[in-house]
Design an enzyme around this catalytic site. Structure first.
Site, short mmCIF file in Angstrom:
data_model
loop_
_atom_site.label_atom_id
_atom_site.label_comp_id
_atom_site.label_asym_id
_atom_site.label_seq_id
_atom_site.Cartn_x
_atom_site.Cartn_y
_atom_site.Cartn_z
N HIS A 95 11.89 7.52 13.78
CA HIS A 95 10.74 6.64 13.54
C HIS A 95 9.43 7.42 13.63
CE1 HIS A 95 9.52 2.13 13.73
NE2 HIS A 95 8.62 2.83 13.05
N ALA A 105 10.92 1.44 6.46
CA ALA A 105 10.28 0.16 6.75
C ALA A 105 10.68 -0.33 8.14
CB ALA A 105 10.64 -0.86 5.67
N ARG A 106 11.74 -1.14 8.22
CA ARG A 106 12.24 -1.66 9.48
C ARG A 106 13.76 -1.57 9.49
NH1 ARG A 106 7.96 -0.95 11.23
NH2 ARG A 106 6.52 -2.39 12.30
N GLU A 132 16.45 0.75 18.35
CA GLU A 132 15.79 2.03 18.62
C GLU A 132 15.48 2.17 20.11
OE1 GLU A 132 12.39 2.29 16.04
OE2 GLU A 132 13.61 2.24 14.22
N ASP A 151 14.41 6.47 8.56
CA ASP A 151 13.46 6.77 9.64
C ASP A 151 13.47 5.66 10.68
OD1 ASP A 151 11.28 8.34 10.84
OD2 ASP A 151 10.04 6.59 10.34
N ARG A 193 0.80 -1.22 0.00
CA ARG A 193 0.00 0.00 0.00
C ARG A 193 0.84 1.28 0.00
NH1 ARG A 193 -3.11 -3.60 3.08
NH2 ARG A 193 -5.36 -3.58 2.68
N ILE A 194 1.88 1.32 0.84
CA ILE A 194 2.68 2.55 0.95
C ILE A 194 3.46 2.85 -0.32
CG2 ILE A 194 4.63 3.60 2.18
CD1 ILE A 194 3.48 2.23 4.74
N ASP A 229 9.00 -6.87 -6.09
CA ASP A 229 8.15 -7.50 -5.09
C ASP A 229 7.63 -8.80 -5.69
OD1 ASP A 229 6.20 -8.34 -3.27
OD2 ASP A 229 5.79 -6.29 -2.63
#
Length: 334
Positions: A283, A235-236, A265, A260, A155-156, A175
């Site tokens: 984040h 993302a991560r 973290e 981000d 979606r993003i 993907d």
């Protein structure tokens, strides 16, 4: 009938009023753990009918102690902090909210890309330090005609694509789980991972954190990227090998990075700190006042559905629902 109990493992919200409003429709009580650790969480979750989780680790050991839990609903898109196999084994459905911050994260992705390429943080810090020196921030290259590679096309990134194209950029994506027609409708070329690395001026990560994506961006991958490319990650953090990225920047393989998320973290002593060509935000890509209300509301609505005996909209382990359906009285009868 006993009042339904819903536990909250941890919260980053100013308050839990949106979730409470939704849960009040079934008369459920909400109980927030005093601390985001296992002992404190279990004090409110052990006998709860449902658990709402943000960032706290929900381990197999914790899940096995939950005597009444029917759903673990994540305040978020990823579910890497929840032990899915353990929940499935206990017959607990796990849900997520995949559509609450797609505007925010796609906007933040473009903001990071633009800030990195136009060198805005560097220029800003120099001016505030009394240096009005354009030569110190060159070269800066034109966006139009460049290639943005999206790793993942959920979606993003599907919302990132038109925003990038409005700047005159060509967008490609890797993907393996997305059907070809989705790429075609978006006007995005689906390519293999190696090809994306080779041709992209900017690579933006949008994949979930899975076993196969852990440290996906490592030294070998950075060597395959187009010389002078930029890396963006909303993302991560663990998808990127932090030390390998630092070395790639040192070697001049990459022109810069905008992140981000970090492997740990909050980060401490990162080799990426203090670099003029690295932007790090804490984040915050998911955040807006509006997105937080959406997130609480949608996560709580999943709890209400399950506790009412309905199917959730976004189950992570749908096999639990199938198992419960097969076990229901009269299931399988003609």
């Amino acid at each position: 009938m006993a009042q339904l109990q819903v536990a909250v493992s941890d919260s980053v919200f100013p308050n839990l009023d949106p979730a409470r409003a939704v849960l009040s429709k079934i008369g459920a009580e909400l109980h927030l753990a005093a601390e985001p650790n296992a002992d404190a969480i279990m004090r409110v979750a052990k006998d709860a009918d449902a658990l709402l989780a943000t960032y706290a680790k929900i381990t197999a050991e914790m899940i096995r102690q939950m005597t009444r839990c029917r759903i673990i609903s994540r305040f978020g898109i990823g579910v890497d902090n929840v032990d899915i196999p353990a929940a499935t084994e206990r017959g607990i459905v796990v849900t997520k909210v995949p559509d609450y911050c797609i505007d925010e994260v796609s906007d933040h992705t473009m903001a990071l890309l633009l800030a990195a390429v136009r060198k805005i943080p560097l220029a800003n810090s120099m001016v505030h330090a009394g240096r009005w020196e354009m030569p110190a921030v060159v070269p800066i290259h034109r966006l139009r005609g460049t290639v943005l590679g999206l790793v993942g096309f959920g979606r993003i990134p599907q919302l990132v694509a038109p925003k990038a194209k409005s700047f005159g950029m060509r967008v490609v994506s890797y993907d393996p789980y997305i059907p070809k027609d989705i790429f075609e409708r978006a006007g995005v070329q689906g390519v293999e991972f190696a090809e994306l690395l080779k041709i992209s001026d900017y690579v933006s990560i949008h994949s979930p954190l899975l076993t196969e994506t852990q440290s996906l961006f490592n030294a070998d991958v950075f060597r395959q990227m187009k010389p002078g490319a930029y890396l963006i990650n909303t993302a991560r953090g663990p998808i990127v090998d932090e030390a390998a990225l630092a070395k790639a920047l040192d070697a001049g393989q990459l022109a810069g990075a905008a992140l981000d998320v970090m492997p740990k973290e909050p980060p401490s002593g990162s080799p990426l700190f203090g670099r003029p060509n690295v932007i790090i935000t804490p984040h915050t890509s998911f955040y807006s006042e509006e997105s937080l209300v959406d997130l609480q509301t949608k996560a709580a609505e999943e709890v209400v559905r399950v506790l009412k005996g309905e199917a959730p909209r976004n189950p992570v382990n749908p096999e639990v629902l199938k198992m419960k359906s097969e076990q229901a009285p009269g299931a399988g009868r003609a």
